[in-house]
Design a protein around this motif. Structure first.
Motif, PDB file in Angstrom:
ATOM      1  N   CYS A 153     -10.628  24.515 -13.429  1.00 39.26           N
ATOM      2  CA  CYS A 153      -9.822  23.821 -14.428  1.00 39.26           C
ATOM      3  C   CYS A 153     -10.611  23.777 -15.734  1.00 39.26           C
ATOM      4  O   CYS A 153     -11.792  23.447 -15.750  1.00 39.26           O
ATOM      5  N   THR A 155      -9.983  21.868 -18.334  1.00 39.12           N
ATOM      6  CA  THR A 155     -10.107  20.522 -18.895  1.00 39.12           C
ATOM      7  C   THR A 155     -11.386  19.849 -18.403  1.00 39.12           C
ATOM      8  O   THR A 155     -12.141  19.267 -19.171  1.00 39.12           O
ATOM      9  N   CYS A 156     -11.623  19.938 -17.097  1.00 43.40           N
ATOM     10  CA  CYS A 156     -12.778  19.227 -16.529  1.00 43.40           C
ATOM     11  C   CYS A 156     -13.892  20.185 -16.162  1.00 43.40           C
ATOM     12  O   CYS A 156     -14.893  19.794 -15.580  1.00 43.40           O
ATOM     13  N   CYS A 206      -9.293  14.099 -13.256  1.00 37.48           N
ATOM     14  CA  CYS A 206      -8.872  14.887 -14.418  1.00 37.48           C
ATOM     15  C   CYS A 206      -7.346  14.950 -14.453  1.00 37.48           C
ATOM     16  O   CYS A 206      -6.722  15.236 -13.434  1.00 37.48           O
ATOM     17  N   THR A 208      -5.400  17.074 -15.806  1.00 39.12           N
ATOM     18  CA  THR A 208      -4.826  18.425 -15.741  1.00 39.12           C
ATOM     19  C   THR A 208      -4.713  18.925 -14.307  1.00 39.12           C
ATOM     20  O   THR A 208      -3.698  19.457 -13.888  1.00 39.12           O
ATOM     21  N   CYS A 209      -5.786  18.745 -13.551  1.00 42.94           N
ATOM     22  CA  CYS A 209      -5.797  19.315 -12.201  1.00 42.94           C
ATOM     23  C   CYS A 209      -5.654  18.244 -11.129  1.00 42.94           C
ATOM     24  O   CYS A 209      -5.693  18.558  -9.942  1.00 42.94           O
TER      25      CYS A 209
END
Ligand SMILES: [Zn+2]
Ligand SMILES: [Zn+2]
Length: 370
Positions: A153, A155-156, A206, A208-209
Motif C-alpha cells: 500500500c 499510503t502506509c 491505514c 487506504t488498505c
C-alpha cells in the motif's frame, strides 16, 4: 477492513463444492472476465474479485477458516493476520482449539524459544490463463497477460498503520507472538490470539488498505510462450508471483495456456494428426494426394490397396517439442470417403464392380467353426 464479499457467490459454487470444482469454476470465470480479452466495463473489478475469492477458497486451510467465519485476508497481512486492525476477535475465537494450531504450539514450545523476528516468507505463487490460437501454440508467441496480485500500500508503505503512527508491540504476548496455555511441563503455546503470531498490532489502521498493508493490483506482462504448448500447459515466470514477506523471495507466476482447437490438426501426444479422406478408387488403385502441413502442403504417395485407418507420418513436420528435443511428426490417417448417395452413372459403375468383385470376405469369420 477490506470489503466483505461472499467468495462462494463470486465463484458461483456451492458451500459444499469440492476443491476441484472450485478450481474449475475459477478457471472458467477467470477466462471469461480476463481483462486481456474482456473489455466490458467492470470486467477487471470482477476479475479481481474472482481472484480474491479463489485466493481463499482455493486454499483448503484458508477456506476452512473462512467457513468458520474467521477473517481471512486474501493475501495475508505483513503483520500476520486478520485481527490487526481494531483487534476484532474474528480469528481469535475461530482459531482457538484448531488441531493444527495446537500441534504447531507443541512443536514450538520446546525450550521456550520465542519468535522475536518475523520469519521471512516466500511469496505466494500466482496463476493466470491465456488464450492462444492454434498457430500461436505451435509456433510460440509473445502475448500480454494480466494477473491480480498484491502490491505494498502506498499510503502506509506496507506497514498497515495510519501514516504518522506505527505498529505497536502486541500487549498480549509482548511481541513474542505466542501465548502459553496450561501450566507446568505440559504447558503448550499457540500463536497469539491478539496479533496472530506476528508480535505487533496496528491500533490505528491505514485508511487506504484497512490495515492490510497491501492492495490488490493488476500486473501486466508480456510473456514469451514457447512453441509447442498445449491446452493446459503451465509456463512458469520465476519471481513474478506475490512479493515475499519480511524479506522472503517472491513467488512464481504460472501462465496456463488455453489453446483454441484447429479445424485440421488434432493433438496426439507430441504429434499432430490429420484425417485425410480418400475416394474409393484412390484407396484401391493408389494415388498421390496433397496434404496440409503447418506451413503449407506436401504430397503423399498413397499405395494401392490402402486400408481405411492407415497412417502415414511426415517426420519433423509437427510442432516443436516442449522439451526442446526436436520437432514432432504429423500423422496422416486415411479414411475412405464412402458416398451416401450416387448418381445414375456411379450406380451403374458400382453395380459393375459388384459383379466382378463378388467374393465373400466374411467367409474366414466362419471357417473352422463346428
Ligand atoms: Zn500478540
Ligand atoms: Zn495502507
Amino acid at each position: 477492513m477490506a470489503k466483505v464479499q461472499d467468495h462462494y457467490k463470486t465463484l458461483g459454487v456451492d458451500k459444499k463444492a469440492s476443491q476441484e470444482d472450485i478450481k474449475k469454476a475459477y478457471r472458467k470465470l477467470a477466462r471469461q472476465y480476463h481483462p486481456d480479452t474482456n473489455k466490458e466495463a467492470g470486467a477487471e473489478e470482477r476479475f479481481k474479485a474472482i481472484s480474491e475469492a479463489y485466493d481463499v477458497l482455493g486454499d483448503p486451510d484458508k477456506r476452512k477458516k473462512y467457513d468458520r467465519g474467521g477473517s481471512v485476508f486474501p493475501g495475508g497481512n505483513p503483520f500476520g493476520g486478520g485481527t490487526a486492525g481494531g483487534g476484532s476477535g474474528g480469528a481469535t475465537a475461530a482459531d482457538f482449539g484448531s488441531f493444527s494450531d495446537i500441534l504447531s504450539g507443541i512443536f514450538n514450545s520446546g525450550g521456550g524459544r520465542t519468535r522475536t523476528k518475523p520469519v521471512a516468507e516466500r511469496g505466494k505463487d500466482l496463476e493466470t490463463t491465456v488464450t492462444l490460437s492454434f498457430e500461436q501454440a505451435t509456433e510460440g508467441a509473445q502475448v500480454p497477460v494480466s494477473v491480480a496480485t498484491h502490491a505494498a500500500c502506498t499510503t502506509c508503505r506496507g506497514s498497515g498503520a495510519r501514516p504518522g503512527t506505527s505498529p505497536k508491540v502486541c500487549p498480549v504476548c509482548n511481541g513474542r507472538g505466542v501465548e502459553a496455555q496450561g501450566q507446568g511441563v505440559f504447558s503448550i503455546t499457540r500463536p497469539c490470539s491478539r496479533c496472530n503470531g506476528s508480535g505487533t498490532v496496528i491500533e490505528d489502521p491505514c485508511p487506504t488498505c484497512g490495515g492490510e498493508g497491501r492492495l490488490r493490483e493488476m500486473k501486466r506482462y508480456r510473456v514469451n510462450i514457447p512453441a509447442g504448448v498445449r491446452e493446459g500447459s503451465r509456463v512458469r515466470l520465476a519471481g513474478k508471483g506475490e512479493p515475499g514477506r519480511n524479506g522472503g523471495p517472491p513467488g512464481d507466476l504460472y501462465v496456463i495456456t488455453h489453446v483454441d482447437p484447429s479445424r485440421i490438426f488434432k493433438r496426439k501426444g507430441d504429434n499432430l494428426e490429420v484425417e485425410v479422406p480418400l475416394t474409393i478408387p484412390e484407396a484401391i488403385r493408389g494415388a498421390t494426394v496433397e496434404v496440409p502441413t503447418l506451413h503449407g502442403s506436401k504430397k503423399l504417395r498413397v499405395p494401392a490397396g490402402t486400408k481405411h485407418g492407415t497412417v502415414q507420418r511426415l517426420r519433423g513436420e509437427g510442432p516443436r517439442k516442449l522439451d526442446g528435443k526436436g520437432t514432432a511428426d504429423i500423422h496422416y490417417r486415411f479414411v475412405i470417403d464412402v458416398p451416401s448417395s450416387l448418381n445414375k452413372e456411379q450406380e451403374q459403375a458400382v453395380e459393375g464392380l459388384a459383379e466382378v468383385m463378388n467374393g465373400n470376405p466374411r467367409a474366414k469369420l466362419f471357417a473352422g467353426r463346428s
